[in-house]
Design a protein around this motif. Structure first.
Motif, PDB file in Angstrom:
ATOM      1  N   GLN A   1     118.563 -28.863  95.911  1.00 32.67           N
ATOM      2  CA  GLN A   1     118.216 -28.608  97.324  1.00 32.67           C
ATOM      3  C   GLN A   1     119.427 -28.132  98.129  1.00 32.67           C
ATOM      4  OE1 GLN A   1     116.282 -32.308  98.308  1.00 32.67           O
ATOM      5  NE2 GLN A   1     114.249 -31.448  97.953  1.00 32.67           N
TER       6      GLN A   1
ATOM      7  N   ASN B   1     101.643 -31.194 102.589  1.00 32.10           N
ATOM      8  CA  ASN B   1     101.768 -31.566 103.999  1.00 32.10           C
ATOM      9  C   ASN B   1     103.023 -30.950 104.600  1.00 32.10           C
ATOM     10  OD1 ASN B   1     101.387 -32.772 106.451  1.00 32.10           O
ATOM     11  ND2 ASN B   1     101.829 -34.854 105.744  1.00 32.10           N
TER      12      ASN B   1
ATOM     13  N   SER C   1     107.003 -32.018 105.424  1.00 29.17           N
ATOM     14  CA  SER C   1     107.882 -31.845 104.259  1.00 29.17           C
ATOM     15  C   SER C   1     108.709 -30.560 104.311  1.00 29.17           C
ATOM     16  CB  SER C   1     107.062 -31.861 102.962  1.00 29.17           C
ATOM     17  OG  SER C   1     106.111 -30.823 102.954  1.00 29.17           O
TER      18      SER C   1
ATOM     19  N   ASP D   1      92.525 -32.015 101.795  1.00 28.62           N
ATOM     20  CA  ASP D   1      93.356 -33.210 101.597  1.00 28.62           C
ATOM     21  C   ASP D   1      92.451 -34.417 101.430  1.00 28.62           C
ATOM     22  OD1 ASP D   1      95.525 -35.334 102.093  1.00 28.62           O
ATOM     23  OD2 ASP D   1      96.680 -33.508 102.491  1.00 28.62           O
TER      24      ASP D   1
ATOM     25  N   LYS E   1      88.543 -38.167  89.592  1.00 25.74           N
ATOM     26  CA  LYS E   1      88.215 -36.889  88.951  1.00 25.74           C
ATOM     27  C   LYS E   1      88.860 -36.817  87.563  1.00 25.74           C
ATOM     28  CE  LYS E   1      91.941 -34.776  91.664  1.00 25.74           C
ATOM     29  NZ  LYS E   1      92.194 -33.942  92.846  1.00 25.74           N
TER      30      LYS E   1
ATOM     31  N   ASP F   1      88.898 -31.305  93.802  1.00 24.69           N
ATOM     32  CA  ASP F   1      89.453 -30.032  94.268  1.00 24.69           C
ATOM     33  C   ASP F   1      88.981 -28.850  93.420  1.00 24.69           C
ATOM     34  OD1 ASP F   1      91.383 -30.871  96.511  1.00 24.69           O
ATOM     35  OD2 ASP F   1      91.911 -32.236  94.899  1.00 24.69           O
TER      36      ASP F   1
ATOM     37  N   THR G   1     119.302 -35.945 103.036  1.00 21.80           N
ATOM     38  CA  THR G   1     117.988 -36.595 103.151  1.00 21.80           C
ATOM     39  C   THR G   1     117.426 -36.861 101.758  1.00 21.80           C
ATOM     40  OG1 THR G   1     116.857 -34.467 103.170  1.00 21.80           O
ATOM     41  CG2 THR G   1     117.460 -35.386 105.312  1.00 21.80           C
TER      42      THR G   1
ATOM     43  N   ARG H   1     114.913 -40.097  99.446  1.00 24.42           N
ATOM     44  CA  ARG H   1     113.781 -40.992  99.218  1.00 24.42           C
ATOM     45  C   ARG H   1     114.137 -42.469  99.179  1.00 24.42           C
ATOM     46  NH1 ARG H   1     113.379 -36.140  97.332  1.00 24.42           N
ATOM     47  NH2 ARG H   1     111.286 -35.266  97.216  1.00 24.42           N
TER      48      ARG H   1
ATOM     49  N   HIS I   1     107.194 -39.273  99.646  1.00 23.23           N
ATOM     50  CA  HIS I   1     107.119 -38.074 100.476  1.00 23.23           C
ATOM     51  C   HIS I   1     106.663 -38.359 101.892  1.00 23.23           C
ATOM     52  CE1 HIS I   1     106.858 -35.509  96.644  1.00 23.23           C
ATOM     53  NE2 HIS I   1     108.020 -36.037  96.851  1.00 23.23           N
ATOM     54  N   THR I   2     105.573 -37.666 102.316  1.00 21.94           N
ATOM     55  CA  THR I   2     105.186 -37.738 103.723  1.00 21.94           C
ATOM     56  C   THR I   2     104.353 -38.992 103.989  1.00 21.94           C
ATOM     57  OG1 THR I   2     103.169 -36.400 103.470  1.00 21.94           O
ATOM     58  CG2 THR I   2     105.230 -35.216 103.785  1.00 21.94           C
TER      59      THR I   2
ATOM     60  N   THR J   1     101.518 -40.213 103.214  1.00 20.80           N
ATOM     61  CA  THR J   1     100.061 -40.281 103.426  1.00 20.80           C
ATOM     62  C   THR J   1      99.451 -41.355 102.521  1.00 20.80           C
ATOM     63  OG1 THR J   1      99.604 -38.596 101.772  1.00 20.80           O
ATOM     64  CG2 THR J   1      99.844 -37.833 104.042  1.00 20.80           C
TER      65      THR J   1
ATOM     66  N   ASN K   1     112.916 -34.045 108.814  1.00 20.52           N
ATOM     67  CA  ASN K   1     112.829 -32.583 108.839  1.00 20.52           C
ATOM     68  C   ASN K   1     112.751 -31.987 110.249  1.00 20.52           C
ATOM     69  OD1 ASN K   1     113.214 -31.905 106.155  1.00 20.52           O
ATOM     70  ND2 ASN K   1     111.113 -32.504 105.643  1.00 20.52           N
TER      71      ASN K   1
HETATM   72  N1  LIG Z   1     114.178 -33.534 104.223  1.00 17.42           N
HETATM   73  C1  LIG Z   1     113.617 -33.431 103.021  1.00 17.42           C
HETATM   74  N2  LIG Z   1     112.423 -32.801 102.885  1.00 17.42           N
HETATM   75  C2  LIG Z   1     111.879 -32.658 101.656  1.00 17.42           C
HETATM   76  C3  LIG Z   1     112.536 -33.173 100.511  1.00 17.42           C
HETATM   77  C4  LIG Z   1     113.790 -33.844 100.684  1.00 17.42           C
HETATM   78  O1  LIG Z   1     114.413 -34.341  99.727  1.00 17.42           O
HETATM   79  N3  LIG Z   1     114.291 -33.936 101.947  1.00 17.42           N
HETATM   80  N4  LIG Z   1     111.956 -33.002  99.265  1.00 17.42           N
HETATM   81  C5  LIG Z   1     111.040 -31.900  99.079  1.00 17.42           C
HETATM   82  C6  LIG Z   1     110.305 -32.088  97.811  1.00 17.42           C
HETATM   83  S1  LIG Z   1     111.239 -32.279  96.398  1.00 17.42           S
HETATM   84  C7  LIG Z   1     108.953 -32.101  97.745  1.00 17.42           C
HETATM   85  S2  LIG Z   1     108.216 -32.161  96.214  1.00 17.42           S
HETATM   86  C8  LIG Z   1     108.133 -31.940  98.960  1.00 17.42           C
HETATM   87  C9  LIG Z   1     106.795 -32.660  98.930  1.00 17.42           C
HETATM   88  O2  LIG Z   1     106.072 -32.163  99.992  1.00 17.42           O
HETATM   89  P1  LIG Z   1     104.478 -32.257 100.063  1.00 17.42           P
HETATM   90  O3  LIG Z   1     103.879 -31.881  98.768  1.00 17.42           O
HETATM   91  O4  LIG Z   1     104.071 -31.485 101.259  1.00 17.42           O
HETATM   92  O5  LIG Z   1     104.323 -33.816 100.355  1.00 17.42           O
HETATM   93  P2  LIG Z   1     103.236 -34.871  99.943  1.00 17.42           P
HETATM   94  O6  LIG Z   1     103.342 -35.991 100.915  1.00 17.42           O
HETATM   95  O7  LIG Z   1     103.381 -35.220  98.507  1.00 17.42           O
HETATM   96  O8  LIG Z   1     101.866 -34.095 100.210  1.00 17.42           O
HETATM   97  C10 LIG Z   1     100.781 -34.209  99.363  1.00 17.42           C
HETATM   98  C11 LIG Z   1      99.492 -34.155 100.191  1.00 17.42           C
HETATM   99  O9  LIG Z   1      98.405 -34.121  99.274  1.00 17.42           O
HETATM  100  C12 LIG Z   1      97.436 -35.119  99.608  1.00 17.42           C
HETATM  101  N5  LIG Z   1      96.784 -35.473  98.332  1.00 17.42           N
HETATM  102  C13 LIG Z   1      97.189 -36.357  97.400  1.00 17.42           C
HETATM  103  N6  LIG Z   1      96.386 -36.317  96.324  1.00 17.42           N
HETATM  104  C14 LIG Z   1      95.443 -35.380  96.562  1.00 17.42           C
HETATM  105  C15 LIG Z   1      94.349 -34.850  95.804  1.00 17.42           C
HETATM  106  O10 LIG Z   1      94.083 -35.230  94.655  1.00 17.42           O
HETATM  107  N7  LIG Z   1      93.593 -33.873  96.398  1.00 17.42           N
HETATM  108  C16 LIG Z   1      93.864 -33.416  97.653  1.00 17.42           C
HETATM  109  N8  LIG Z   1      93.099 -32.438  98.139  1.00 17.42           N
HETATM  110  N9  LIG Z   1      94.882 -33.919  98.391  1.00 17.42           N
HETATM  111  C17 LIG Z   1      95.680 -34.853  97.846  1.00 17.42           C
HETATM  112  C18 LIG Z   1      98.219 -36.187 100.300  1.00 17.42           C
HETATM  113  O11 LIG Z   1      97.410 -36.942 101.172  1.00 17.42           O
HETATM  114  C19 LIG Z   1      99.295 -35.368 101.061  1.00 17.42           C
HETATM  115  O12 LIG Z   1      98.867 -34.980 102.324  1.00 17.42           O
HETATM  116  O13 LIG Z   1     108.895 -32.376 100.098  1.00 17.42           O
HETATM  117  C20 LIG Z   1     110.084 -31.660 100.260  1.00 17.42           C
HETATM  118  N10 LIG Z   1     110.680 -32.010 101.518  1.00 17.42           N
END
Ligand SMILES: Nc1nc2c(c(=O)[nH]1)N[C@H]1C(S)=C(S)[C@@H](COP(=O)(O)OP(=O)(O)OC[C@H]3O[C@@H](n4cnc5c(=O)[nH]c(N)nc54)[C@H](O)[C@@H]3O)O[C@H]1N2
Ligand SMILES: Nc1nc2c(c(=O)[nH]1)N[C@H]1C(S)=C(S)[C@@H](COP(=O)(O)OP(=O)(O)OC[C@H]3O[C@@H](n4cnc5c(=O)[nH]c(N)nc54)[C@H](O)[C@@H]3O)O[C@H]1N2
Ligand code: SF4
Ligand SMILES: [Mo]
Length: 684
Positions: free
Chosen positions: A298, A401, A405, A426, A448, A475, A573, A575, A581-582, A584, A655
């Motif tokens: 990153q 999300n 993120s 979602d 699923k 999905d 930043t 974990r 993550h976010t 949820t 963020n």
């Molecule tokens: N500052 C900062 N920001 C970062 C990072 C960091 O280290 N620092 N890391 C980054 C990294 S490595 C990543 S991977 C990203 C992750 O970023 P995102 O992928 O945006 O974060 P998640 O919270 O995992 O979002 C997953 C979403 O999918 C939904 N969900 C879960 N399961 C299912 C499903 O089966 N079906 C459906 N339809 N929805 C589902 C959840 O409710 C959630 O809203 O963030 C990044 N952002």
């Protein structure tokens, strides 16, 4: 009474632990670890034990929602899908396919990701499809593909406790981010393996290390070149491997010779003697595994960092053998699979380039379409910016999300607000879903069937144990229904097993994958090119995927935004073990939320006393892009001048502070370095 255990995979991290869902008369009554699982071996981390806790939360979305002004109205599937189909068709014919963007998801199954990229490409003729791997290991995919010809983790998790004699862990908070991978490492350490940890925070694995080095954030190229300098000048390089298996060593030496330990110490803050000890330990204990994660990728120099790691492993001959290798720990449960399925703007399934005419012809024939797009599409952050500029008019976001993120979320929000039409699929009304025109309710992992591919290329079955809430749908099913409504052919699947049959026909490295085999054998590690192929625990055995391994020397470059008088701290930043993550899911899991309910900032006691901070106390953290307020935590396990904030909390979103400076090759944002100021609130 009907009591049964359903074997499936944890929905959180890429370790891919096996667990049983305990079902009593159709109700879920508990989670049990799977004893025979090769990675988790009868254990789970706290998130695994609580993996089912959010499934029946009252906030789950039971029905589609359609925006009516400021509010949402519940709608039938019929209404919601008709609206999505109409709007996507209208925007595509008015502005062209490049005005559409699709985000697939590392939380969803392989089958769902395959369908999402097929919808974008075959249905709408755009390569604007990407997912959170862009924010995560995109530099790994780019850097390792250039060096080795394949961008995946070279070795397997169980090898760490069976074969590895030395670990070099950098930019991975392993015990919090991948706890059950850490347990293989700690088992090896108990058996006498050496452990080197290089990280600006002395995270738990660093406290357990034989050698811990503490670099300034964003200086990885310098210390990696420094390690190679010591190894080459002390005659510890593997000459035979270099001669028979690699190319470009002379060019490497031209660059690396400019990084003697004294210079490296000036750039990174790592004392020369410590660097030398670490170099000797890594080079002299074989097989040695390099393990890394977000602390390496990153950055605006993320791809450069990964290339240096590949150089270091080749220099010491630590490739093509069990227990060694370059091991990027992929983050999400199915981020490896989402990449394998081609949910990336430049490749079809199994990394077949969209720009190659023969690949295009093959997929046009298979999908029975004409005119698949050859132009590489937009990446996650590029799509958001294109929305802000009015070039992208509609987006379909499945299970991501970005409004929490993505970097610089104030700007991201303004950009997404410019869209004419936004669909979010979602399981909860996430921050991003709240901005949508249509929200489609998905089924979660335990509701699923499908497959996830763990970090070590391990393809495993996810099994349905219970129905989704209300009218929510899997999905894959939602995508098929939408595609049918759009009049597209090739989306009439009976179920995930049949989708995997199509994947196996088109993706050479998944050629031998079938549900029947997965049910029988438990897992398959790609490449598994044919039904009689056993799968591949480690890559590059006799030769690299590209033939010879290629040294790719790089020079050190500074991070995009460095501290100054106004913003004197480096913010990094990441974990916490309890949150994901976010938030949820974890913030709706009572035991996880109870352990880490509140946003916090880690700061060194010296800095804290200089600023007159109290613990516990509140501070305001300000960057050029935004400000947040949170609670202080003093720790000597961080470098003075550096502060850490986890990005899980919407009420103090890290963020809001970060910036969208991108790595020029991989287009990953620099989440691990930006400049901030810290001010006490209500303290004297
Ligand atoms: N500052 C900062 N920001 C970062 C990072 C960091 O280290 N620092 N890391 C980054 C990294 S490595 C990543 S991977 C990203 C992750 O970023 P995102 O992928 O945006 O974060 P998640 O919270 O995992 O979002 C997953 C979403 O999918 C939904 N969900 C879960 N399961 C299912 C499903 O089966 N079906 C459906 N339809 N929805 C589902 C959840 O409710 C959630 O809203 O963030 C990044 N952002
Ligand atoms: N509990 C939990 N587990 C998770 C996740 C989660 O949200 N919660 N997310 C999953 C996902 S998608 C991912 S990508 C992984 C991420 O797993 P990690 O990458 O282990 O997680 P981070 O907290 O981002 O930690 C990165 C590490 O890099 C270090 N670091 C920071 N800056 C630098 C630098 O400049 N150089 C070096 N060498 N190191 C640096 C940090 O101190 C930290 O130890 O975790 C996965 N597992
Ligand atoms: S280590 Fe990862 S996959 Fe295993 S139980 Fe914990 S979160 Fe789940
Ligand atoms: Mo990630």
């Amino acid at each position: 009474m009907d009591y049964r255990n359903i074997l499936t995979v944890c929905p959180y991290c890429g370790a891919g632990c096996g667990l049983y869902l305990q079902m009593l008369d159709g109700e879920m009554v508990g989670v049990l670890p799977a004893k025979e699982h090769p990675v988790s071996q009868g254990k789970l981390c706290i998130k695994g034990w609580n993996a089912a806790a959010f499934l029946r939360h009252p906030d789950r979305l039971p029905r589609p929602l359609i925006r009516q002004g400021e509010r949402f109205q519940e709608a039938s599937w019929e209404e919601a899908l008709r609206l999505v189909a109409e709007q996507f068709r209208r925007i595509s014919s008015r502005y062209g396919p490049e005005a559409l963007g699709f985000l697939a998801s590392a939380k969803c199954t392989n089958e769902e990701n395959y369908l999402m990229q097929k919808l974008a490409r075959a249905g709408f003729k755009t390569n604007n499809v990407d997912h959170c791997a862009r924010l995560c290991h995109a530099p790994t995919v780019a850097g390792l593909a250039a060096a080795f010809g394949s961008g995946a983790m070279t070795n397997s998790t169980p090898e760490f406790s069976q074969h590895t004699r030395c670990f070099l862990i950098t930019g991975s908070n392993t015990t919090e981010g991948h706890p059950l991978i850490a347990s293989h490492i700690l088992k090896a350490k108990q058996q006498g393996a050496k452990l080197i940890v290089i990280d600006p925070r002395q995270v738990q694995i660093g406290r357990l290390a034989d050698i811990y080095l503490c670099p300034q954030p964003g200086t990885d190229v310098a210390w990696l070149n420094g390690l190679m300098y010591v190894i080459i000048t002390e005659g510890l390089a593997d000459q035979q491997f270099i001669q028979t298996r690699t190319e470009g060593f002379d060019q490497l030496w031209e660059v690396v010779q400019q990084y003697p330990p004294d210079r490296v110490a000036q750039i990174t803050g790592i004392p020369a003697a410590q660097l030398q000890t670490a170099a000797r330990m890594y080079a002299q204990n074989k097989p040695a595994a390099i393990i890394y994660a977000m602390g390496i990728t990153q950055h605006t120099t993320g791809t450069d960092n990964v290339k240096c790691i590949a150089n270091l492993a080749m220099l010491t001959g630590n490739l093509g053998i069990a227990g060694a290798g370059v091991n990027p720990l992929r983050g999400q449960n199915n981020v490896q699979g989402a990449c394998d399925m081609g949910a990336l703007p430049n490749v079809y399934p199994a990394y077949q380039p969209v720009s190659a005419p023969e690949v295009k012809a093959k997929l046009e024939a298979a999908w029975q379409v004409e005119g698949l797009p050859e132009q590489i599409g937009l990446t996650v952050v590029e799509m958001i910016h294109a929305a802000g500029q009015g070039n992208l008019r509609a987006m379909y976001i499945m299970a991501e999300n970005p409004l929490l993120s993505d970097p610089d979320i104030h700007d991201a929000r303004q950009c997404l607000e410019q869209l004419e039409f936004l669909v979010v699929q979602d399981i909860f009304l996430s921050e991003t879903a709240q901005l949508a025109d249509v929200v489609l309710p998905g089924a979660a992992w335990a509701e699923k069937d499908g497959t996830f591919t763990a970090t070590d290329r391990r393809i495993q079955r996810v099994r349905k144990a219970l129905p989704p809430p209300g009218e929510a749908k899997a999905d894959w099913e939602i995508i098929c229904l939408l595609a049918q409504r759009l009049g597209l052919r090739g989306f009439d699947f009976a179920g995930p097993a049949q989708i995997m049959e199509e994947v196996a026909r088109l993706a050479p490295s998944y050629g031998g994958v079938s549900y029947e085999r997965l049910d029988r054998e438990g897992f398959l590690q790609w490449p598994v090119p044919s039904p009689d192929h056993p799968g591949t625990p480690y890559l590059h055995k006799e030769k690299f995927t590209r033939g010879l391994g290629r040294f790719l020397p790089v020079h050190f470059q500074e991070a995009a935004e460095l501290p100054d008088e106004e913003y004197p701290f480096i913010l990094t930043t990441g974990r916490s073990i309890f949150q994901f993550h976010t938030g949820t899911m974890t913030r709706r899991s009572p035991k996880l939320e109870q352990e880490a309910p509140e946003p916090y900032i880690e700061i060194h006691p010296e800095d804290a006393s200089r600023l007159g901070l109290k613990m516990p106390g509140k501070v305001r953290v300000i960057s050029r892009r935004g400000q947040i307020e949170l609670t202080t935590r003093f720790t000597e396990q961080i470098r003075p001048g550096v502060v850490f904030i986890p990005f899980h909390y919407a009420e103090a979103a890290a963020n809001a502070l970060t910036q969208a400076a991108l790595d020029p090759v991989a287009k990953i944002p620099e989440y691990k370095v930006c400049a901030v100021r810290v001010e006490p609130i209500g303290q004297s």
